[in-house]
Design a protein around this motif. Structure first.
Motif, short mmCIF file in Angstrom:
data_model
loop_
_atom_site.label_atom_id
_atom_site.label_comp_id
_atom_site.label_asym_id
_atom_site.label_seq_id
_atom_site.Cartn_x
_atom_site.Cartn_y
_atom_site.Cartn_z
N PRO A 16 0.28 5.85 4.22
CA PRO A 16 -1.08 6.38 3.24
C PRO A 16 -2.16 5.85 4.15
O PRO A 16 -2.24 5.22 5.08
CB PRO A 16 -0.85 5.50 2.06
N PRO A 17 -3.25 6.61 3.70
CA PRO A 17 -4.65 6.26 4.35
C PRO A 17 -4.78 4.95 3.71
O PRO A 17 -4.55 4.11 3.03
CB PRO A 17 -5.59 7.19 3.98
N LYS A 20 -8.03 3.17 -1.31
CA LYS A 20 -9.32 3.37 -2.08
C LYS A 20 -9.00 2.88 -3.35
O LYS A 20 -8.42 3.09 -4.41
CB LYS A 20 -9.39 4.96 -2.35
N GLN A 47 0.53 3.00 -3.10
CA GLN A 47 -0.60 3.86 -3.12
C GLN A 47 0.13 5.50 -3.09
O GLN A 47 1.04 5.65 -2.62
CB GLN A 47 -1.15 3.68 -1.51
N ASN A 48 -0.98 6.11 -3.72
CA ASN A 48 -0.69 7.71 -3.38
C ASN A 48 -1.13 8.26 -1.97
O ASN A 48 -1.64 7.32 -1.24
CB ASN A 48 -1.62 8.26 -4.77
N ALA A 49 -0.97 9.47 -1.76
CA ALA A 49 -1.02 9.95 -0.55
C ALA A 49 -2.55 10.25 -0.31
O ALA A 49 -2.77 10.36 1.08
CB ALA A 49 -0.56 11.48 -0.57
N ASP A 50 -3.18 10.01 -1.13
CA ASP A 50 -4.69 9.95 -0.81
C ASP A 50 -5.29 8.58 -0.81
O ASP A 50 -6.67 8.43 -0.70
CB ASP A 50 -5.62 10.78 -2.11
N GLY A 51 -4.60 7.46 -0.88
CA GLY A 51 -5.13 6.42 -0.74
C GLY A 51 -5.21 5.59 -2.09
O GLY A 51 -5.52 4.43 -2.03
N THR A 52 -5.28 6.20 -3.09
CA THR A 52 -5.60 5.69 -4.53
C THR A 52 -4.56 4.68 -4.77
O THR A 52 -3.25 5.14 -4.20
CB THR A 52 -5.81 6.46 -5.55
#
Length: 161
Positions: A16-17, A20, A47-52
């Protein structure tokens, strides 16, 4: 492509990035702090794929099953590996996993914390092998974890210089 990147790809896994945090949350620390030949890794969550922050959220033994906790610990391993990748530039620089501290958001009477944190350990061992991936570990129950996450894990790794 590095050895660990190839293994991740072969398992169909992506890092993940950057994390967030939830709106309004400030995290005034480094997720990876390199001192000499060691990297100290702050507590991470799934984490989700969007960093959340990823679910499932809640307490093991009340809201979540051991299998859901195992999956959260595996996703937490990917979160930590993503932070290490950004800090080190190459996950092959990890010479050895030294120490892992796994915290499980546990309902009263839940005693399967080791089975939950195995989700982390199993992935690290699959990626790094029995020598480099071997680590000392604690798996403990906590009354609460930030944002009601199921699992939080911190680590320390030895770096190749």
């Amino acid at each position: 492509m590095s050895e660990i990147a190839r293994r991740l790809q072969a398992l169909g896994l992506q890092l993940p990035p950057s994390i967030k945090p939830p709106p309004g949350v400030v995290l005034p620390f480094s997720f990876v702090r390199i001192i000499g030949s060691r990297a100290h890794v702050s507590g991470h969550s799934a984490q989700n794929a969007d960093g959340t922050v990823a679910g499932p959220l809640g307490k093991l033994g009340r809201d979540l099953t051991v299998e859901q906790g195992y999956h959260a610990a595996r996703l937490t391993a990917l979160s930590i590996l993503g932070s290490l990748q950004r800090a080190l530039g190459d996950l092959d620089r990890v010479q050895a996993w030294g120490r892992v501290f796994g915290m499980v958001n546990s309902a009263a009477g839940f005693h399967s914390q080791p089975a939950v944190i195995n989700g982390f350990s199993d992935l690290i061992l699959a990626l790094y092998g029995p020598e480099r991936g071997a680590h000392a570990r604690s798996a403990v129950g906590m009354a609460e974890l930030p944002f009601n996450i199921a699992v939080e894990i911190e680590a320390e790794v030895e770096l190749a210089v």
